[in-house]
Each structure stands twice: as structure tokens, then as C-alpha cells.
Scaffold this motif. Structure first.
Motif, PDB file in Angstrom:
ATOM      1  N   GLU A   1       1.656   9.173 -15.688  1.00  0.00           N
ATOM      2  CA  GLU A   1       0.427   8.376 -15.598  1.00  0.00           C
ATOM      3  C   GLU A   1       0.664   7.047 -14.893  1.00  0.00           C
ATOM      4  N   GLN A   2       1.801   6.420 -15.178  1.00  0.00           N
ATOM      5  CA  GLN A   2       2.076   5.120 -14.574  1.00  0.00           C
ATOM      6  C   GLN A   2       2.223   5.257 -13.058  1.00  0.00           C
ATOM      7  N   ASP A   3       2.906   6.308 -12.615  1.00  0.00           N
ATOM      8  CA  ASP A   3       3.067   6.526 -11.183  1.00  0.00           C
ATOM      9  C   ASP A   3       1.730   6.765 -10.506  1.00  0.00           C
ATOM     10  N   SER A   4       0.865   7.549 -11.131  1.00  0.00           N
ATOM     11  CA  SER A   4      -0.433   7.816 -10.514  1.00  0.00           C
ATOM     12  C   SER A   4      -1.294   6.553 -10.485  1.00  0.00           C
ATOM     13  N   GLY A   5      -1.154   5.694 -11.498  1.00  0.00           N
ATOM     14  CA  GLY A   5      -1.869   4.417 -11.491  1.00  0.00           C
ATOM     15  C   GLY A   5      -1.374   3.518 -10.385  1.00  0.00           C
ATOM     16  N   LEU A   6      -0.077   3.545 -10.167  1.00  0.00           N
ATOM     17  CA  LEU A   6       0.504   2.746  -9.089  1.00  0.00           C
ATOM     18  C   LEU A   6       0.042   3.273  -7.737  1.00  0.00           C
ATOM     19  N   GLU A   7       0.060   4.581  -7.590  1.00  0.00           N
ATOM     20  CA  GLU A   7      -0.394   5.183  -6.339  1.00  0.00           C
ATOM     21  C   GLU A   7      -1.858   4.867  -6.077  1.00  0.00           C
ATOM     22  N   ALA A   8      -2.667   4.884  -7.122  1.00  0.00           N
ATOM     23  CA  ALA A   8      -4.093   4.556  -6.975  1.00  0.00           C
ATOM     24  C   ALA A   8      -4.251   3.099  -6.538  1.00  0.00           C
ATOM     25  N   ALA A   9      -3.429   2.196  -7.101  1.00  0.00           N
ATOM     26  CA  ALA A   9      -3.502   0.788  -6.723  1.00  0.00           C
ATOM     27  C   ALA A   9      -3.078   0.595  -5.265  1.00  0.00           C
ATOM     28  N   VAL A  10      -2.057   1.332  -4.841  1.00  0.00           N
ATOM     29  CA  VAL A  10      -1.612   1.258  -3.445  1.00  0.00           C
ATOM     30  C   VAL A  10      -2.717   1.745  -2.525  1.00  0.00           C
ATOM     31  N   ASP A  11      -3.312   2.886  -2.862  1.00  0.00           N
ATOM     32  CA  ASP A  11      -4.397   3.423  -2.052  1.00  0.00           C
ATOM     33  C   ASP A  11      -5.571   2.456  -1.979  1.00  0.00           C
ATOM     34  N   GLN A  12      -5.871   1.806  -3.104  1.00  0.00           N
ATOM     35  CA  GLN A  12      -6.979   0.854  -3.131  1.00  0.00           C
ATOM     36  C   GLN A  12      -6.680  -0.356  -2.247  1.00  0.00           C
ATOM     37  N   ALA A  13      -5.454  -0.874  -2.327  1.00  0.00           N
ATOM     38  CA  ALA A  13      -5.095  -2.036  -1.508  1.00  0.00           C
ATOM     39  C   ALA A  13      -5.203  -1.711  -0.023  1.00  0.00           C
ATOM     40  N   ILE A  14      -4.758  -0.525   0.349  1.00  0.00           N
ATOM     41  CA  ILE A  14      -4.829  -0.125   1.756  1.00  0.00           C
ATOM     42  C   ILE A  14      -6.275   0.090   2.183  1.00  0.00           C
ATOM     43  N   SER A  15      -7.067   0.708   1.317  1.00  0.00           N
ATOM     44  CA  SER A  15      -8.457   0.969   1.699  1.00  0.00           C
ATOM     45  C   SER A  15      -9.265  -0.328   1.821  1.00  0.00           C
ATOM     46  N   VAL A  16      -8.955  -1.321   0.993  1.00  0.00           N
ATOM     47  CA  VAL A  16      -9.640  -2.615   1.086  1.00  0.00           C
ATOM     48  C   VAL A  16      -9.347  -3.267   2.433  1.00  0.00           C
ATOM     49  N   CYS A  17      -8.169  -2.982   2.975  1.00  0.00           N
ATOM     50  CA  CYS A  17      -7.782  -3.552   4.269  1.00  0.00           C
ATOM     51  C   CYS A  17      -8.091  -2.583   5.413  1.00  0.00           C
ATOM     52  N   ASP A  18      -9.129  -1.772   5.238  1.00  0.00           N
ATOM     53  CA  ASP A  18      -9.597  -0.839   6.268  1.00  0.00           C
ATOM     54  C   ASP A  18      -8.507   0.127   6.733  1.00  0.00           C
ATOM     55  N   GLY A  19      -7.642   0.534   5.811  1.00  0.00           N
ATOM     56  CA  GLY A  19      -6.623   1.527   6.127  1.00  0.00           C
ATOM     57  C   GLY A  19      -5.394   0.988   6.822  1.00  0.00           C
ATOM     58  N   ASP A  20      -5.285  -0.312   6.979  1.00  0.00           N
ATOM     59  CA  ASP A  20      -4.141  -0.921   7.667  1.00  0.00           C
ATOM     60  C   ASP A  20      -3.087  -1.326   6.638  1.00  0.00           C
ATOM     61  N   PRO A  21      -1.976  -0.586   6.573  1.00  0.00           N
ATOM     62  CA  PRO A  21      -0.958  -0.915   5.571  1.00  0.00           C
ATOM     63  C   PRO A  21      -0.305  -2.281   5.789  1.00  0.00           C
ATOM     64  N   ARG A  22      -0.159  -2.702   7.051  1.00  0.00           N
ATOM     65  CA  ARG A  22       0.421  -4.030   7.313  1.00  0.00           C
ATOM     66  C   ARG A  22      -0.496  -5.133   6.793  1.00  0.00           C
ATOM     67  N   ALA A  23      -1.782  -4.959   6.959  1.00  0.00           N
ATOM     68  CA  ALA A  23      -2.735  -5.946   6.445  1.00  0.00           C
ATOM     69  C   ALA A  23      -2.710  -5.956   4.923  1.00  0.00           C
ATOM     70  N   ALA A  24      -2.529  -4.788   4.311  1.00  0.00           N
ATOM     71  CA  ALA A  24      -2.460  -4.715   2.853  1.00  0.00           C
ATOM     72  C   ALA A  24      -1.224  -5.452   2.345  1.00  0.00           C
ATOM     73  N   VAL A  25      -0.088  -5.238   3.006  1.00  0.00           N
ATOM     74  CA  VAL A  25       1.143  -5.933   2.602  1.00  0.00           C
ATOM     75  C   VAL A  25       0.974  -7.436   2.781  1.00  0.00           C
ATOM     76  N   ARG A  26       0.374  -7.839   3.899  1.00  0.00           N
ATOM     77  CA  ARG A  26       0.138  -9.266   4.165  1.00  0.00           C
ATOM     78  C   ARG A  26      -0.731  -9.878   3.067  1.00  0.00           C
ATOM     79  N   ALA A  27      -1.811  -9.183   2.689  1.00  0.00           N
ATOM     80  CA  ALA A  27      -2.709  -9.682   1.648  1.00  0.00           C
ATOM     81  C   ALA A  27      -2.001  -9.784   0.302  1.00  0.00           C
TER      82      ALA A  27
END
Length: 68
Positions: A9-35
């Protein structure tokens, strides 16, 4: 025994948070890391300010430590 661990469950929650961060940045992983780095820096600054406030309060005798 498999070298790939089963997700929990913890891994899937982490994966969901990663996906959310990337999606908030319009799919740009570099922008997500920067944010996330910017957010982390702001939180570290806030922690430093809180530490200063607590230290001053304790030295002025406003707070007593809990003696149990």
C-alpha cells in the motif's frame, strides 16, 4: 524467490503521489522535480524559522519542559 518485491500500500501511495506531481506539471518530470525541490527548500526555511522561535522562547523562560 523473485528479486522483484511485491508492491504494498505504501508503494502504491508513493507511486500515486509521483504521478500526481508529474500530472500537475503537465507531464514534465523535470518541472515536477524542480517544483518539489522549491517546495522542500521553502519547508526547510520554515523549519529554521520555527527552530529559532522555539529556542528564543525556551531561553526566555516562557516554556517549561515536561518533567513527567
Amino acid at each position: 524467490m523473485s528479486s522483484v518485491s511485491q508492491p504494498n500500500e505504501q508503494d502504491s501511495g508513493l507511486e500515486a503521489a509521483v504521478d500526481q506531481a508529474i500530472s500537475v506539471c503537465d507531464g514534465d518530470p523535470r518541472a515536477a522535480v524542480r517544483a518539489l525541490i522549491i517546495a522542500n527548500n521553502l519547508l526547510e526555511l520554515e523549519i529554521a524559522e520555527l527552530r529559532k522561535a522555539v529556542s528564543h522562547a525556551y531561553t526566555r523562560g516562557r516554556f517549561r519542559t515536561y518533567t513527567g
